[in-house]
Write an enzyme that holds these catalytic residues in place. Sequence first.
Site, mmCIF file in Angstrom:
data_model
loop_
_atom_site.group_PDB
_atom_site.id
_atom_site.type_symbol
_atom_site.label_atom_id
_atom_site.label_comp_id
_atom_site.label_asym_id
_atom_site.label_seq_id
_atom_site.Cartn_x
_atom_site.Cartn_y
_atom_site.Cartn_z
ATOM 1 N N THR A 121 38.920 31.459 41.580
ATOM 2 C CA THR A 121 38.814 32.185 40.309
ATOM 3 C C THR A 121 37.663 31.656 39.465
ATOM 4 O O THR A 121 37.303 30.473 39.564
ATOM 5 C CB THR A 121 40.141 32.023 39.542
ATOM 6 O OG1 THR A 121 39.971 32.485 38.204
ATOM 7 C CG2 THR A 121 40.604 30.577 39.473
ATOM 8 N N ASP A 122 37.154 32.518 38.586
ATOM 9 C CA ASP A 122 36.119 32.069 37.638
ATOM 10 C C ASP A 122 36.688 31.106 36.589
ATOM 11 O O ASP A 122 35.935 30.426 35.885
ATOM 12 C CB ASP A 122 35.449 33.269 36.942
ATOM 13 C CG ASP A 122 36.413 34.179 36.187
ATOM 14 O OD1 ASP A 122 37.640 33.926 36.209
ATOM 15 O OD2 ASP A 122 35.928 35.156 35.566
ATOM 16 N N GLU A 123 38.031 31.051 36.486
ATOM 17 C CA GLU A 123 38.636 30.199 35.443
ATOM 18 C C GLU A 123 38.389 28.719 35.676
ATOM 19 O O GLU A 123 38.611 27.920 34.768
ATOM 20 C CB GLU A 123 40.137 30.466 35.367
ATOM 21 C CG GLU A 123 40.446 31.873 34.963
ATOM 22 C CD GLU A 123 41.886 32.057 34.530
ATOM 23 O OE1 GLU A 123 42.585 31.058 34.318
ATOM 24 O OE2 GLU A 123 42.294 33.211 34.408
ATOM 25 N N TYR A 148 47.225 26.423 35.553
ATOM 26 C CA TYR A 148 46.826 27.299 36.675
ATOM 27 C C TYR A 148 45.387 27.009 37.102
ATOM 28 O O TYR A 148 45.112 26.735 38.272
ATOM 29 C CB TYR A 148 46.971 28.777 36.282
ATOM 30 C CG TYR A 148 46.180 29.712 37.172
ATOM 31 C CD1 TYR A 148 46.524 29.887 38.503
ATOM 32 C CD2 TYR A 148 45.056 30.398 36.687
ATOM 33 C CE1 TYR A 148 45.780 30.725 39.338
ATOM 34 C CE2 TYR A 148 44.321 31.234 37.507
ATOM 35 C CZ TYR A 148 44.678 31.401 38.832
ATOM 36 O OH TYR A 148 43.942 32.224 39.661
ATOM 37 N N LYS A 152 43.724 25.441 40.616
ATOM 38 C CA LYS A 152 42.755 26.174 41.439
ATOM 39 C C LYS A 152 41.477 25.339 41.585
ATOM 40 O O LYS A 152 40.879 25.286 42.669
ATOM 41 C CB LYS A 152 42.427 27.540 40.830
ATOM 42 C CG LYS A 152 43.557 28.555 40.878
ATOM 43 C CD LYS A 152 44.001 28.939 42.285
ATOM 44 C CE LYS A 152 42.960 29.727 43.043
ATOM 45 N NZ LYS A 152 43.501 30.217 44.356
HETATM 46 P P1 NAD Z 1 49.675 37.357 43.151
HETATM 47 O O1 NAD Z 1 50.474 36.459 42.300
HETATM 48 O O2 NAD Z 1 49.748 38.826 42.944
HETATM 49 O O3 NAD Z 1 50.049 37.101 44.685
HETATM 50 C C1 NAD Z 1 50.208 35.808 45.207
HETATM 51 C C2 NAD Z 1 50.953 35.924 46.530
HETATM 52 O O4 NAD Z 1 51.071 34.601 47.078
HETATM 53 C C3 NAD Z 1 52.374 36.479 46.384
HETATM 54 O O5 NAD Z 1 52.610 37.459 47.368
HETATM 55 C C4 NAD Z 1 53.255 35.261 46.602
HETATM 56 O O6 NAD Z 1 54.513 35.566 47.183
HETATM 57 C C5 NAD Z 1 52.394 34.435 47.546
HETATM 58 N N1 NAD Z 1 52.737 33.004 47.484
HETATM 59 C C6 NAD Z 1 52.924 32.250 46.366
HETATM 60 N N2 NAD Z 1 53.254 30.983 46.717
HETATM 61 C C7 NAD Z 1 53.226 30.947 48.075
HETATM 62 C C8 NAD Z 1 53.453 29.922 49.029
HETATM 63 N N3 NAD Z 1 53.773 28.676 48.652
HETATM 64 N N4 NAD Z 1 53.327 30.211 50.335
HETATM 65 C C9 NAD Z 1 53.026 31.478 50.742
HETATM 66 N N5 NAD Z 1 52.816 32.485 49.879
HETATM 67 C C10 NAD Z 1 52.913 32.231 48.567
HETATM 68 O O7 NAD Z 1 48.185 36.836 43.037
HETATM 69 P P2 NAD Z 1 46.800 37.636 43.113
HETATM 70 O O8 NAD Z 1 46.448 38.110 41.767
HETATM 71 O O9 NAD Z 1 46.839 38.572 44.248
HETATM 72 O O10 NAD Z 1 45.812 36.426 43.445
HETATM 73 C C11 NAD Z 1 45.509 36.090 44.802
HETATM 74 C C12 NAD Z 1 44.476 34.987 44.817
HETATM 75 O O11 NAD Z 1 43.309 35.417 44.151
HETATM 76 C C13 NAD Z 1 44.914 33.709 44.119
HETATM 77 O O12 NAD Z 1 44.434 32.610 44.866
HETATM 78 C C14 NAD Z 1 44.228 33.775 42.761
HETATM 79 O O13 NAD Z 1 43.997 32.481 42.253
HETATM 80 C C15 NAD Z 1 42.935 34.475 43.147
HETATM 81 N N6 NAD Z 1 42.273 35.249 42.085
HETATM 82 C C16 NAD Z 1 42.969 36.205 41.387
HETATM 83 C C17 NAD Z 1 42.288 36.978 40.438
HETATM 84 C C18 NAD Z 1 42.998 38.067 39.657
HETATM 85 O O14 NAD Z 1 42.406 38.645 38.749
HETATM 86 N N7 NAD Z 1 44.242 38.404 39.959
HETATM 87 C C19 NAD Z 1 40.923 36.748 40.198
HETATM 88 C C20 NAD Z 1 40.260 35.754 40.927
HETATM 89 C C21 NAD Z 1 40.945 35.032 41.875
HETATM 90 O O1 DAU Z 2 39.657 35.365 35.693
HETATM 91 C C1 DAU Z 2 40.414 35.463 36.862
HETATM 92 C C2 DAU Z 2 41.879 35.293 36.530
HETATM 93 O O2 DAU Z 2 42.292 36.511 35.933
HETATM 94 C C3 DAU Z 2 42.735 34.987 37.762
HETATM 95 O O3 DAU Z 2 42.370 33.733 38.256
HETATM 96 C C4 DAU Z 2 44.230 34.983 37.400
HETATM 97 O O4 DAU Z 2 45.009 34.805 38.577
HETATM 98 C C5 DAU Z 2 44.557 36.311 36.768
HETATM 99 O O5 DAU Z 2 45.923 36.320 36.352
HETATM 100 C C6 DAU Z 2 43.646 36.571 35.568
HETATM 101 O O6 DAU Z 2 43.919 35.607 34.517
HETATM 102 P P1 DAU Z 2 44.006 36.036 32.962
HETATM 103 O O7 DAU Z 2 44.824 35.021 32.275
HETATM 104 O O8 DAU Z 2 42.666 36.356 32.432
HETATM 105 O O9 DAU Z 2 44.804 37.448 33.160
HETATM 106 P P2 DAU Z 2 46.008 38.123 32.355
HETATM 107 O O10 DAU Z 2 46.204 39.464 32.967
HETATM 108 O O11 DAU Z 2 47.190 37.237 32.237
HETATM 109 O O12 DAU Z 2 45.406 38.305 30.887
HETATM 110 C C7 DAU Z 2 44.165 38.959 30.661
HETATM 111 C C8 DAU Z 2 43.844 38.836 29.169
HETATM 112 O O13 DAU Z 2 44.779 39.621 28.426
HETATM 113 C C9 DAU Z 2 43.983 37.427 28.634
HETATM 114 O O14 DAU Z 2 42.972 37.222 27.641
HETATM 115 C C10 DAU Z 2 45.360 37.403 27.985
HETATM 116 C C11 DAU Z 2 45.512 38.815 27.474
HETATM 117 N N1 DAU Z 2 46.878 39.377 27.462
HETATM 118 C C12 DAU Z 2 47.667 39.242 28.566
HETATM 119 C C13 DAU Z 2 48.921 39.801 28.595
HETATM 120 C C14 DAU Z 2 49.818 39.640 29.814
HETATM 121 C C15 DAU Z 2 47.308 40.119 26.353
HETATM 122 O O15 DAU Z 2 46.580 40.259 25.343
HETATM 123 N N2 DAU Z 2 48.548 40.686 26.383
HETATM 124 C C16 DAU Z 2 49.376 40.562 27.463
HETATM 125 O O16 DAU Z 2 50.495 41.121 27.437
#
Ligand code: NAD
Ligand code: DAU
Length: 332
Positions: A121-123, A148, A152
């Site tokens: 992630t960019d975080e 989190y 990562k």
């Molecule tokens: P998600 O929470 O939707 O899915 C995560 C999956 O991993 C789930 O199916 C869960 O059951 C599985 N999991 C959790 N713990 C586990 C374990 N111990 N063993 C096996 N499986 C397990 O997450 P996502 O949003 O699809 O993110 C996937 C990846 O992408 C993560 O590594 C996250 O850090 C990265 N990422 C997410 C975003 C985003 O915007 N969502 C952006 C950049 C990177």
């Molecule tokens: O940047 C990549 C990341 O993006 C991934 O690594 C994470 O797995 C993914 O969950 C996401 O993280 P954020 O914390 O940015 O996403 P989230 O959807 O939780 O929130 C996006 C923005 O919206 C954040 O500034 C918080 C705000 N927010 C979130 C929720 C759930 C609200 O204002 N209201 C809400 O109800």
Amino acid sequence: MANYLVTGGAGFIGTNFVRHLLEHTDDHVTIVDKMTYAARPESVDGLDPQRVTFVQGDVCDAALMDRLVAAADVVVHFAAESHNDNSLSDPSPFVQTNVVGTYTLLEAVRRHDVRYHHISTDEVYGDLELDDPEKFTATTPYNPSSPYSATKAGSDLLVRAWVRSFGVRATLSNCSNNYGPFQHIEKFIPRQITNVIDGVRPKLYGAGLNVRDWIHVDDHNAAVLRIIEDGRMGETYLIGADGEKDNKTVVETILRLMGEPVDAYDHVNDRAGHDLRYAIDATALRDELGWRPRFTSFEDGLADTIAWYRDNEAWWRPIKAATEAKYAATGQ
Ligand code: NAD
Ligand code: DAU
């Protein structure tokens, strides 16, 4: 034909990646997923059984990972605890899955000399000021803010060390905020879409000025496949589609696209330690691997996503009440 092992393949980005592989390659996929609260069984139902094998299991299970990795040509590691708000209420599964799980996989790919791609992630880079002209690049120092993002960051550093010390054949990618189908409704965009469907006002943390750099999940996954195909070993690629928007604008756009007044939302308690802004410079990915995003209009991608949640209520309805009850407990 290659055998892929996709961890977290029942989660949001993982299930979209598996579908992308099925559409764009002839490869076979084994999904391993623990099926935590974040996975929906329906996200893996109906995938072609000739090409997809599903294993329920934990990436921290060393014996299982050894067996699955030994049978794979490529491991793509998506599995993680992924939600910042949850990491504030209980960091322990984040340390276990994100750090120990990655370590367990790295030891398995080292033993069996299997190609590994690490999803991150960019975080890990922390946050930027709203007016900072610089964006994140692969040389930006790590400065994570939340439990989190710290876990990562730790997992990324393990991968880099295993490349340098043991010659593991790995690439890494750090992507910005994804949106699209199959995203858990705890996350910002699907939470607000499903709230509006339910006649509930969207919830904006704090003033809503925080900026996220949105990318459609299909564009993320297309980039991951390009990196697996042609990325340089040991390299980190940043994935982003120049999609910076503040949260207030995103909520107002959702309301407008769903035919509601644009001011029909509530401000709620802010997130502790809330990162202000993320922004990705994806020049290296574009120049070196020729990747381009397909979703250049955020509004079009958002409209498709709204349509998906309207059409797939059976997918999210069973978890809506419990997800909102969790937020209610923190005044969010
Ligand atoms: P998600 O929470 O939707 O899915 C995560 C999956 O991993 C789930 O199916 C869960 O059951 C599985 N999991 C959790 N713990 C586990 C374990 N111990 N063993 C096996 N499986 C397990 O997450 P996502 O949003 O699809 O993110 C996937 C990846 O992408 C993560 O590594 C996250 O850090 C990265 N990422 C997410 C975003 C985003 O915007 N969502 C952006 C950049 C990177
Ligand atoms: O940047 C990549 C990341 O993006 C991934 O690594 C994470 O797995 C993914 O969950 C996401 O993280 P954020 O914390 O940015 O996403 P989230 O959807 O939780 O929130 C996006 C923005 O919206 C954040 O500034 C918080 C705000 N927010 C979130 C929720 C759930 C609200 O204002 N209201 C809400 O109800």
